[in-house]
Design a protein around this motif. Structure first.
Motif, PDB file in Angstrom:
ATOM      1  N   ILE A  48      13.132   6.185 -11.836  1.00  0.00           N
ATOM      2  CA  ILE A  48      12.906   5.031 -12.713  1.00  0.00           C
ATOM      3  C   ILE A  48      11.466   4.536 -12.560  1.00  0.00           C
ATOM      4  CG2 ILE A  48      13.543   2.621 -13.155  1.00  0.00           C
ATOM      5  CD1 ILE A  48      15.655   4.440 -14.170  1.00  0.00           C
ATOM      6  N   ALA A  49      10.992   4.450 -11.312  1.00  0.00           N
ATOM      7  CA  ALA A  49       9.636   3.956 -11.053  1.00  0.00           C
ATOM      8  C   ALA A  49       8.593   4.858 -11.691  1.00  0.00           C
ATOM      9  CB  ALA A  49       9.403   3.846  -9.551  1.00  0.00           C
ATOM     10  N   ALA A  50       8.840   6.178 -11.661  1.00  0.00           N
ATOM     11  CA  ALA A  50       7.890   7.111 -12.274  1.00  0.00           C
ATOM     12  C   ALA A  50       7.809   6.886 -13.781  1.00  0.00           C
ATOM     13  CB  ALA A  50       8.314   8.554 -11.976  1.00  0.00           C
ATOM     14  N   ASP A  51       8.968   6.606 -14.411  1.00  0.00           N
ATOM     15  CA  ASP A  51       8.970   6.326 -15.855  1.00  0.00           C
ATOM     16  C   ASP A  51       8.180   5.066 -16.182  1.00  0.00           C
ATOM     17  OD1 ASP A  51      10.503   8.525 -16.310  1.00  0.00           O
ATOM     18  OD2 ASP A  51      12.395   7.434 -16.628  1.00  0.00           O
ATOM     19  N   LEU A  52       8.277   4.082 -15.296  1.00  0.00           N
ATOM     20  CA  LEU A  52       7.697   2.765 -15.577  1.00  0.00           C
ATOM     21  C   LEU A  52       6.297   2.579 -15.002  1.00  0.00           C
ATOM     22  CD1 LEU A  52      10.826   0.494 -14.938  1.00  0.00           C
ATOM     23  CD2 LEU A  52       9.952   1.346 -17.118  1.00  0.00           C
ATOM     24  N   GLY A  53       5.892   3.463 -14.090  1.00  0.00           N
ATOM     25  CA  GLY A  53       4.580   3.308 -13.475  1.00  0.00           C
ATOM     26  C   GLY A  53       4.533   2.162 -12.491  1.00  0.00           C
ATOM     27  N   ILE A  54       5.533   2.081 -11.626  1.00  0.00           N
ATOM     28  CA  ILE A  54       5.627   0.990 -10.662  1.00  0.00           C
ATOM     29  C   ILE A  54       5.946   1.568  -9.280  1.00  0.00           C
ATOM     30  CG2 ILE A  54       8.092   0.630 -11.139  1.00  0.00           C
ATOM     31  CD1 ILE A  54       7.695  -2.343 -10.669  1.00  0.00           C
ATOM     32  N   GLU A  55       5.498   0.915  -8.230  1.00  0.00           N
ATOM     33  CA  GLU A  55       5.756   1.380  -6.865  1.00  0.00           C
ATOM     34  C   GLU A  55       7.190   1.036  -6.466  1.00  0.00           C
ATOM     35  OE1 GLU A  55       4.477   0.210  -2.275  1.00  0.00           O
ATOM     36  OE2 GLU A  55       3.211  -0.426  -3.959  1.00  0.00           O
ATOM     37  N   PRO A  56       7.986   2.028  -5.971  1.00  0.00           N
ATOM     38  CA  PRO A  56       9.376   1.729  -5.601  1.00  0.00           C
ATOM     39  C   PRO A  56       9.558   1.518  -4.096  1.00  0.00           C
ATOM     40  CG  PRO A  56       9.106   4.096  -5.827  1.00  0.00           C
ATOM     41  CD  PRO A  56       7.736   3.487  -6.033  1.00  0.00           C
ATOM     42  N   ARG A  57      10.489   0.643  -3.757  1.00  0.00           N
ATOM     43  CA  ARG A  57      11.010   0.527  -2.385  1.00  0.00           C
ATOM     44  C   ARG A  57      12.524   0.562  -2.533  1.00  0.00           C
ATOM     45  NH1 ARG A  57       7.325  -2.513   0.872  1.00  0.00           N
ATOM     46  NH2 ARG A  57       5.206  -1.995   0.185  1.00  0.00           N
ATOM     47  N   ALA A  58      13.175   1.584  -1.956  1.00  0.00           N
ATOM     48  CA  ALA A  58      14.592   1.826  -2.257  1.00  0.00           C
ATOM     49  C   ALA A  58      15.486   1.692  -1.038  1.00  0.00           C
ATOM     50  CB  ALA A  58      14.742   3.217  -2.866  1.00  0.00           C
ATOM     51  N   GLU A  59      16.811   1.750  -1.303  1.00  0.00           N
ATOM     52  CA  GLU A  59      17.861   1.704  -0.283  1.00  0.00           C
ATOM     53  C   GLU A  59      17.709   0.473   0.616  1.00  0.00           C
ATOM     54  OE1 GLU A  59      17.948   5.503   1.663  1.00  0.00           O
ATOM     55  OE2 GLU A  59      18.311   6.603  -0.204  1.00  0.00           O
ATOM     56  N   LEU A  60      17.497  -0.678  -0.039  1.00  0.00           N
ATOM     57  CA  LEU A  60      17.255  -1.924   0.691  1.00  0.00           C
ATOM     58  C   LEU A  60      18.491  -2.814   0.669  1.00  0.00           C
ATOM     59  CD1 LEU A  60      13.756  -2.807  -0.840  1.00  0.00           C
ATOM     60  CD2 LEU A  60      14.186  -1.655   1.334  1.00  0.00           C
ATOM     61  N   LEU A  61      18.748  -3.452   1.788  1.00  0.00           N
ATOM     62  CA  LEU A  61      19.749  -4.514   1.848  1.00  0.00           C
ATOM     63  C   LEU A  61      19.077  -5.823   1.424  1.00  0.00           C
ATOM     64  CD1 LEU A  61      21.370  -3.617   5.291  1.00  0.00           C
ATOM     65  CD2 LEU A  61      22.324  -3.188   3.001  1.00  0.00           C
ATOM     66  N   PRO A  62      19.891  -6.867   1.091  1.00  0.00           N
ATOM     67  CA  PRO A  62      19.276  -8.140   0.708  1.00  0.00           C
ATOM     68  C   PRO A  62      18.249  -8.651   1.722  1.00  0.00           C
ATOM     69  CG  PRO A  62      21.599  -8.190   0.192  1.00  0.00           C
ATOM     70  CD  PRO A  62      21.356  -6.903   0.917  1.00  0.00           C
ATOM     71  N   GLU A  63      18.546  -8.493   3.027  1.00  0.00           N
ATOM     72  CA  GLU A  63      17.596  -8.984   4.031  1.00  0.00           C
ATOM     73  C   GLU A  63      16.312  -8.155   4.062  1.00  0.00           C
ATOM     74  OE1 GLU A  63      21.058  -6.980   6.363  1.00  0.00           O
ATOM     75  OE2 GLU A  63      20.772  -8.182   4.551  1.00  0.00           O
ATOM     76  N   ASP A  64      16.417  -6.873   3.642  1.00  0.00           N
ATOM     77  CA  ASP A  64      15.219  -6.034   3.566  1.00  0.00           C
ATOM     78  C   ASP A  64      14.286  -6.518   2.457  1.00  0.00           C
ATOM     79  OD1 ASP A  64      16.106  -4.316   5.611  1.00  0.00           O
ATOM     80  OD2 ASP A  64      17.315  -3.168   4.190  1.00  0.00           O
TER      81      ASP A  64
END
Length: 728
Positions: free
Chosen positions: A587-603
């Motif tokens: 999704i990030a590649a389509d939108l041109g945005i930096e991703p941070r994934a597999e995060l819990l709410p506290e992350d």
């Protein structure tokens, strides 16, 4: 006096009153000071644009104890607002304050000439004209005629001045005006004194008209509601007041009608124009099970709608209420101006006194000339233009945002947004639609259309999000959904059944690979789709892989352009999501945005804190539920939603129609509002500085002094009101 303390509200009662005649920052300051001195009052929040005063007080405090100081200052109290206050109290008209009392009616209550301010200005002007005529006809009576003309406007002004002094505001604009007018009479400038009082009243009238326009901008939303609704009673319908609708009632909405309440469609399908509520310009097609909002316009179909919110709790009512509450929340700049004005006005009085006294005492100047100049400086120093410079712009900005579906909860939020450097977006439901769509249909042994048709037949009647995506794709392509028999849900794998005698299974790629042998080409195609963040379901027909369907929660239509708009104004964007790394990366590649994934709410909260520690000012955009910790930690939390309770009640701001591009619009609105405030402050102080110099050197006198103050106030208000027409 500060706004109500949230902690105190747990133990005290909170009542909101509608106050008429409150048209400028000086009015608000007098009210805060007067009510702050009442025993049992713990907090006062004043919104000039909304015309409301919210008082946090002891439950035992009588309404009269709150209303009486307001009436003494000349304000009308029409009662507490339904739904946001606990009791109502009306100030009677027979309290000795109605005769010539220009604060008794707000400018927005009718045509300007029918208001108290309008009548008083007209009476003062007529008396001034009569004094000029009498002076020409009988010159010996000229000074007395002008003295009487001055008294017409000065007496009610002086009464308010002394009432303000008794309640803790000795240096009110009315007191400065009274001192200047009386001083002018003492030194023989009776004609000028009468003219100055008249110009002062005209200035107050203009302030009231401007304030009424600003107030009407957000209250105009309430006019979107229809007066009546068609309510189903058994097999018949009857007309009923929209205000009487209760949760659970069923209403009929005909083509062209405005929807009378928030609700859910029971039957029917139509295009609804939601622009009045969400700002969305394109009508949205809605059918059974979809939510509708009060004030929206039904297009081409008849709808049966079950009411889900009473009139006082519908979307429009909540927006108006939240904007009014936001206008009570002062921005840092506004709080600074308030503190500055507390020292500024007494300072002006001291300077005026020194100008009047020192030159005659020290340099032998003419007492009459220098007293005249001192009185002019008193009028120049009136703080109205300065005090209104910030709240007028903030209120106009908040109202403009609300009308465009950008809900900002307070001046502090509006001010902070302009300085944001990074925006952290949630993925699901924020950058994406929040529901999966079929992106690929791949044929192996059967044509694509047949694969989709058979899959839709298996999923018919299922409420699973993936099943809904398959059914929607089939419907969109005009394909039938043949009835399947012997359907069985396979927990963790998929669904099986029979269509036209063939045994079908729609299973996950992993489950399909375990039950049949997939060719290398098929396995490679599945791997590619998985790498793109897509969920793959394989259709097995009689033990053979007939084809597959790939689904993904796709980006919103404006996600890419919305992120580009943020980049264009120098703001970095970041995706923070609990989804898998593969999906987030795709999704990030389509939108041109930096991703941070597999995060819990506290992350997500930790990432916000880390950005802030590096000096970034962070806005967090999410759905307002699972992003709550990060929304709270961010400098500004923005909820995405379509007028839902979550979108309206959580975070610091809400994008009501869920457009990513509106985040950039919020930032631009903030920046333009702050630029407007800087213009207003420069205008207010600049005009005063110019006339201060020209008065001391003898170029200008009392008339230009009061014109400078009135002119600055009107110019500042008019400049702020330009924000109401801002479109992008």
């Amino acid at each position: 006096m500060s706004a109500p303390d949230p902690g105190a509200e747990r133990h005290h009662q909170r009542t909101r009153y509608r106050v008429t005649g409150m048209d400028c920052g000086s009015c608000a300051a007098k009210i805060e000071t007067a009510l702050g001195r009442v025993h049992g009052v713990h907090g006062v929040g004043v919104s000039v644009p909304a015309g409301t005063v919210t008082v946090t007080h002891e439950p035992s405090l009588s309404p009269d104890a709150i209303v009486q100081p307001l009436s003494a200052l000349g304000f009308g109290v029409s009662g507490s607002e339904a739904g946001t206050a606990d009791r109502a109290q009306s100030a009677g008209s027979g309290d000795g304050h109605d005769h010539g009392h220009d604060h008794r009616h707000g400018a927005g209550d009718g045509a300007w000439w029918s208001t108290g301010k309008g009548r008083l200005a007209i009476a003062s002007g007529a008396a001034l004209v009569a004094a000029y005529a009498l002076g020409k006809l009988v010159p010996a009576t000229e000074s007395w005629a002008f003295l009487l003309a001055m008294a017409v406007g000065l007496v009610p002004t002086a009464r308010r001045a002394f009432a303000a002094a008794r309640t803790g505001t000795p240096f009110s604009i009315e007191m400065l005006m009274t001192i200047a007018a009386v001083g002018a009479v003492v030194i023989g400038a009776t004609e000028e004194a009468a003219m100055v009082v008249f110009l002062f009243l005209v200035g107050e009238l203009l302030e009231g008209v401007a304030a009424g326009r600003a107030r009407a901008s957000i209250q105009g939303l309430t006019k979107l509601m229809p007066d009546t609704a068609l309510v189903e009673v058994g097999s018949r319908t009857r007309s009923a007041p929209a205000a009487s609708l209760a949760v659970g009632m069923v209403i009929l909405v005909r083509p062209g009608d405005r929807v009378a309440a928030d609700g859910v469609i029971l039957s029917g399908e139509s295009a609804l124009d939601e622009a009045p509520v969400t700002g969305e310009s394109v009508p949205r097609r809605k059918g059974e099970g979809d939510a509708v909002f009060a004030g929206t316009i039904n297009g081409d179909g008849v709808l049966r709608v079950r009411v889900t919110a009473a009139a006082r709790d519908n979307t429009i009512a909540r927006v108006v209420r939240l904007v009014e509450e936001a206008q009570e929340s002062k921005a840092p700049t506004e709080r600074f101006i308030d503190r500055f004005s507390r020292f500024y006005t007494p300072g002006v009085v001291v300077v005026a006194a020194l100008v009047a006294v020192l030159p005659p005492l020290v340099a032998g100047g003419e007492w009459g000339d220098w007293i005249y100049k001192g009185l002019a400086i008193l009028l120049i120093g009136c703080p109205c233009a300065l005090v209104i410079s910030t709240p007028a712009a903030i209120a106009a900005g908040l109202s403009n945002g609300a009308r465009r579906g950008l809900l900002l909860k307070g001046g502090a939020v509006l001010e902070t947004l302009g300085g944001i450097t990074t925006v952290a977006f949630d993925k699901t439901g924020t950058l994406t639609e929040g529901r999966p769509k079929v992106t690929d249909v791949v044929a192996f042994e059967r044509p694509e259309a047949v694969v989709l048709t058979l899959a839709a037949g298996l999923e018919a009647g299922s409420s699973h999000p993936l099943a809904k995506a398959i059914l929607a794709a089939a419907q969109q392509r005009g394909l039938p959904s043949p009835a399947a028999t012997e359907t069985v849900a396979l927990p963790g794998q998929g669904v099986s059944g029979r269509i036209d005698g063939h045994r079908l299974v729609l299973a996950s790629a992993r489950a399909a690979g375990e039950s049949v042998a997939l060719t290398p080409a098929q396995a490679e195609r599945i791997a590619v789709l998985n790498a793109e963040g897509k969920t793959v379901s394989v259709l097995l027909e009689d033990g053979v892989a007939a084809g597959l369907l790939a689904m993904r929660d796709e980006p919103r239509d404006d996600a890419k352009s919305g992120l580009a708009a943020l980049r264009a104004i120098g703001i970095r964007s970041l995706m923070v999501t609990g989804d898998t790394a593969a999906t987030a990366k795709a999704i990030a590649a389509d939108l041109g945005i930096e991703p941070r994934a597999e995060l819990l709410p506290e992350d997500k909260q930790r990432i916000v804190r880390e950005l802030q520690a590096r000096g970034e000012r962070v806005a967090k955009v999410g759905d307002g539920i699972n992003d709550a910790p990060a929304l709270a930690a961010a400098d500004v939390g923005i909820a995405m939603g379509g007028g839902t309770d979550v979108a309206l009640e959580t975070a610091d701001a809400a994008v009501l129609h869920g457009r990513v591009g509106d985040v950039a619009a919020m930032v631009l609105l903030s920046r333009r509002t702050m630029a407007n405030i800087r213009q207003n402050i420069t205008l207010a102080l600049g005009l005063k500085a110019v006339f201060l110099v020209t008065t001391v050197i003898g170029v200008t006198g009392l008339w230009p002094a009061i014109l400078a103050d009135t002119g600055a106030t009107v110019l500042v208000t008019a400049n702020a009101l330009r924000l109401l027409s801002l479109r992008s």
